[in-house]
Structure formats: C-alpha cells, structure tokens
Design a protein around this motif. Structure first.
Motif, PDB file in Angstrom:
ATOM      1  N   SER A 167       0.648   3.527   2.417  1.00  0.00           N
ATOM      2  CA  SER A 167       0.848   3.965   3.668  1.00  0.00           C
ATOM      3  C   SER A 167       2.057   4.052   4.260  1.00  0.00           C
ATOM      4  O   SER A 167       2.485   5.032   5.055  1.00  0.00           O
ATOM      5  CB  SER A 167       0.119   3.129   4.519  1.00  0.00           C
ATOM      6  OG  SER A 167      -1.221   3.216   4.231  1.00  0.00           O
TER       7      SER A 167
ATOM      8  N   GLY B 274      -6.533   6.294   1.848  1.00  0.00           N
ATOM      9  CA  GLY B 274      -5.770   5.440   1.009  1.00  0.00           C
ATOM     10  C   GLY B 274      -6.963   5.217   0.055  1.00  0.00           C
ATOM     11  O   GLY B 274      -8.150   4.532   0.303  1.00  0.00           O
TER      12      GLY B 274
ATOM     13  N   HIS C  96       0.991  -1.255  -0.001  1.00  0.00           N
ATOM     14  CA  HIS C  96      -0.065  -0.027   0.066  1.00  0.00           C
ATOM     15  C   HIS C  96       0.861   1.408   0.048  1.00  0.00           C
ATOM     16  O   HIS C  96       2.221   1.182   0.068  1.00  0.00           O
ATOM     17  CB  HIS C  96      -0.930  -0.150   1.245  1.00  0.00           C
ATOM     18  CG  HIS C  96      -0.382  -0.249   2.741  1.00  0.00           C
ATOM     19  ND1 HIS C  96      -1.166  -0.183   3.598  1.00  0.00           N
ATOM     20  CD2 HIS C  96       0.931  -0.531   2.972  1.00  0.00           C
ATOM     21  CE1 HIS C  96      -0.302  -0.614   4.618  1.00  0.00           C
ATOM     22  NE2 HIS C  96       0.976  -0.635   4.262  1.00  0.00           N
TER      23      HIS C  96
ATOM     24  N   GLN D 130      -2.448   3.333  -5.948  1.00  0.00           N
ATOM     25  CA  GLN D 130      -3.282   3.971  -4.819  1.00  0.00           C
ATOM     26  C   GLN D 130      -2.798   5.371  -4.787  1.00  0.00           C
ATOM     27  O   GLN D 130      -1.575   5.897  -5.358  1.00  0.00           O
ATOM     28  CB  GLN D 130      -2.793   3.267  -3.574  1.00  0.00           C
ATOM     29  CG  GLN D 130      -3.411   1.775  -3.200  1.00  0.00           C
ATOM     30  CD  GLN D 130      -3.273   1.384  -1.731  1.00  0.00           C
ATOM     31  OE1 GLN D 130      -2.372   1.805  -1.187  1.00  0.00           O
ATOM     32  NE2 GLN D 130      -4.298   0.756  -1.321  1.00  0.00           N
TER      33      GLN D 130
ATOM     34  N   ARG E  12       0.175  -6.681  -4.750  1.00  0.00           N
ATOM     35  CA  ARG E  12      -0.261  -7.682  -4.008  1.00  0.00           C
ATOM     36  C   ARG E  12      -0.451  -8.943  -4.893  1.00  0.00           C
ATOM     37  O   ARG E  12      -0.800  -8.701  -5.852  1.00  0.00           O
ATOM     38  CB  ARG E  12      -1.729  -7.469  -3.311  1.00  0.00           C
ATOM     39  CG  ARG E  12      -1.544  -6.400  -2.331  1.00  0.00           C
ATOM     40  CD  ARG E  12      -2.870  -6.061  -1.523  1.00  0.00           C
ATOM     41  NE  ARG E  12      -2.819  -4.699  -1.054  1.00  0.00           N
ATOM     42  CZ  ARG E  12      -3.599  -3.939  -0.505  1.00  0.00           C
ATOM     43  NH1 ARG E  12      -4.841  -4.563  -0.407  1.00  0.00           N
ATOM     44  NH2 ARG E  12      -3.468  -2.715   0.258  1.00  0.00           N
TER      45      ARG E  12
HETATM   46  N1  PHE Z   1      -3.438   1.367   3.406  1.00  0.00           N
HETATM   47  C1  PHE Z   1      -4.954   0.982   3.587  1.00  0.00           C
HETATM   48  C2  PHE Z   1      -5.243  -0.121   2.464  1.00  0.00           C
HETATM   49  O1  PHE Z   1      -4.357  -0.281   1.483  1.00  0.00           O
HETATM   50  C3  PHE Z   1      -5.952   1.937   3.220  1.00  0.00           C
HETATM   51  C4  PHE Z   1      -5.796   3.286   4.289  1.00  0.00           C
HETATM   52  C5  PHE Z   1      -4.917   4.211   4.176  1.00  0.00           C
HETATM   53  C6  PHE Z   1      -6.777   3.183   5.240  1.00  0.00           C
HETATM   54  C7  PHE Z   1      -4.766   5.263   5.210  1.00  0.00           C
HETATM   55  C8  PHE Z   1      -6.715   4.047   6.339  1.00  0.00           C
HETATM   56  C9  PHE Z   1      -5.656   5.189   6.122  1.00  0.00           C
HETATM   57  O2  PHE Z   1      -5.966  -0.625   2.428  1.00  0.00           O
END
Ligand code: PHE
Length: 340
Positions: A170, A306, A168, A207, A194
């Motif tokens: 993040s 995200g 992700h 993303q 993934r």
């Molecule tokens: N990283 C999460 C995902 O890939 C999405 C997300 C980002 C959720 C930031 C909360 C805050 O599913």
C-alpha cells in the motif's frame, strides 16, 4: 662443488627431490649461499677474482635447477596425457535449464492481465519510512492497526525515525499519488515483510496492489475490475465474487473480496456455488489518504486493493505449502516452473 650440485640436480627425479637440492645449495644455509657470504670478508683484490667465479656458480646452479624443473613438469604432463583419455563418443551431460519461479510467473501473468485493462506497473522501495507505510495511509502513531502489522524495524540512524521493511504494498499508493497526476491506474507487485512464520505465513511474501484515482470513480468500478481480473487469472468464466464489508484504515468503505468455489473429488475448484473463500482486501481510497497526498478528495476518488501473490499462485496451481515457495527445492521448482 659445481660438478657435485649439477650431478645432484641431474639425479633428482621428482619435483620434491629437486626442491631439496635447491635448498641445500641456494637456501639460507645452502652451500652456494655460504660461499656468497664469504665475499664480504674478502679484500677488494681477492673479491675481484673470486666474485665472478662464485656468482657464476650461483647462476649455473640456478639455471640448471630451472631447466630440470620444467623438464620434470613436462614429464608429468606427458604421463597424464598418456593415461587420460577423452572419449568423444560418450553422450554429453545435459545442460541444466533454469526456470521462471512460480511467483515471477504469476506476477507476469497479473501484469499482463492488468495491462489489458490499462494499468501501468509501479514500484516502491522495500525499505520504507513510517509515513509512507502507515501515517499517510491513515494509520497514525497510536493506531492499533499499526501494532497488528508485525513490523520489522531497522535500527534508527541518529535522530531519524526508524525505517522498516514494508508490511504491505500500500505505500506504493502513496508514492504514486504524490508523484503522478490523476488519472492514475497502477498495479504494484512486490515483496512485503511481516514477522510471522508458520505453514501459511512466511516472513517475506508477495503482494500486488491496485490503485485507480480519477474523477467519479465508485464501488462499481472496483467490483467490475476485480471480477474481470479474477476471471481472467483463474481462467473461469463462471467465477463469481462477493464483496463483504470489512475494515482497513486507508479505505472507506472497505470490502473483503470472496470468490466462489465448488468441490470436485474432494478438491476446491474456483467457480461454482459450493461456497465462498476469502481472497483479498479492497475498498474506496479514504479521503484522508487522498488529501495526505496533496489531492483534493472532493475532486478525486478511487479504489484500491491488495492481494497475496503467493496465495493466488497456490490457488491457481494447486500448491499446498507456502513455505515451498522459498525453500529453493529444485524438484519443486522444476515441477512448477516454466522451463527457460
Ligand atoms: N494493504 C492491505 C493488507 O496488506 C490490503 C489492502 C490494500 C486493503 C488496498 C485495501 C486496499 O492487508
């Protein structure tokens, strides 16, 4: 021998025939080569006389060969020029124009919308370490959510922990919080990976992450930011959103964000009151994440979200198969791409 060879050279009317003459004279078993070899057995006096004659012969023959060769090549070129013509009155074939890939278009649109709200663009590596991708995001080694992300791991180098393809965007939250002082307002668009593949999942997708860290940030800021962004992106003022309680290890509380839609001629149109569609994940950044980055969670709060860029593109432009994004089919790209 010289007259004989020069006659043969003169008679050769193709480059192949000429090559055959060259081999018969100067090749390993050639007549001139044989003469050159006899020089070794001559007495010095004899060689003094015969040497220049034999070398002269070799030179005359190879000069004649070279001259004839360029003559033949010239003839071939002239023959081509006589038969081939360029018709300057024919219309030219149109130059192929490239176009901007829909994913890049949407990323640009998103960056523009968020720039208007004061967000800068941040980036992070696609090959990430476990600390940034999981641990600092409150997903310790044994955390079940770690297994939920079907992760592509790299082969570990020696004693080092295996790196991975980020699952992700993040981890860019972590990279930003550890390298920048608050106030922080960033978006981080990019590729994520993934091990998953079907009509709605590709092993690589896109993303965009959003992160705001400052003093006194609360859920209201998150809701306003997302609503403003989604209305601008989908160009619909009547669009409403709903925050539904959810769970992510790195946000507390966490919320899934749904957008309203309505049906028009059997198609889903965003906005209206026909139903809700799940769109993105979000929440208030978990205090543990803030302190893992060396910031004091009693001073700083923030929100993060995200969202899948490919999914946003599909919804906005009415594409129905995610895999088409990565097939490279020129007709599809032409249909959805902005001409260059
Ligand atoms: N990283 C999460 C995902 O890939 C999405 C997300 C980002 C959720 C930031 C909360 C805050 O599913």
């Amino acid at each position: 021998l010289q007259d004989e060879l020069l006659a043969a050279i003169g008679a050769a009317d193709t480059t192949e025939a000429l090559e055959a003459v060259r081999i018969s004279a100067l090749g390993k078993q050639g007549s001139v080569s044989a003469l050159l070899k006899t020089m070794g057995a001559m007495s010095p006096d004899e060689r003094q006389i015969q040497g220049p004659v034999i070398n002269g012969l070799r030179e005359t023959v190879s000069n004649a060969l070279a001259a004839k060769k360029s003559e033949l090549e010239n003839d071939a070129l002239n023959a081509r020029l006589a038969t081939e013509q360029l018709d300057m009155t024919l219309p030219p074939t149109a130059a192929l124009n490239g176009s901007v890939h829909p994913v890049s278009q949407v990323m640009d649109e998103l960056a523009e919308i968020f720039a208007d709200m004061g967000f800068a663009v941040a980036e992070g590596p696609e090959i990430e370490d476990q600390w940034h991708n999981f641990t600092a995001l409150n997903m310790p080694e044994t955390h079940p959510a770690r297994a939920m992300h079907d992760t592509f791991y790299m082969q570990a180098a020696g004693e080092e922990e295996a790196r991975l393809l980020r699952t992700h965007t993040s981890p860019v939250q972590i990279r930003t919080m550890t390298s920048q002082e608050p106030p922080i307002r960033i978006i981080a668009p990019g590729r994520v990976y993934r091990s998953d593949s079907d009509a709605t999942h590709t092993p690589m997708f896109h993303q965009i992450e959003g992160l705001v860290i400052d003093r006194g940030i609360h859920l209201g800021h998150l809701k306003w930011t997302l609503e403003t962004f989604l209305k601008a992106f989908f160009e619909r003022d009547e669009l409403t959103i709903r925050l539904r309680p959810s769970y992510f290890p790195f946000t507390e509380p966490s919320a899934e964000v749904d957008v309203s839609f309505s049906m028009e001629n059997g198609k889903r149109i965003l906005g209206g009151t026909g139903g809700w569609m799940e769109l993105l994940g979000s929440g208030m950044v978990h205090p543990k994440v803030i302190s893992a980055c060396g910031l004091d969670p009693d001073v700083y709060q923030g929100f993060a979200f995200g969202v899948g860029v490919d999914r946003l593109a599909m919804l906005k432009y009415g594409m129905d198969d995610l895999r088409a994004f990565f097939d490279g089919d020129l007709r599809w790209l032409k249909h959805y791409g902005f001409g260059a």
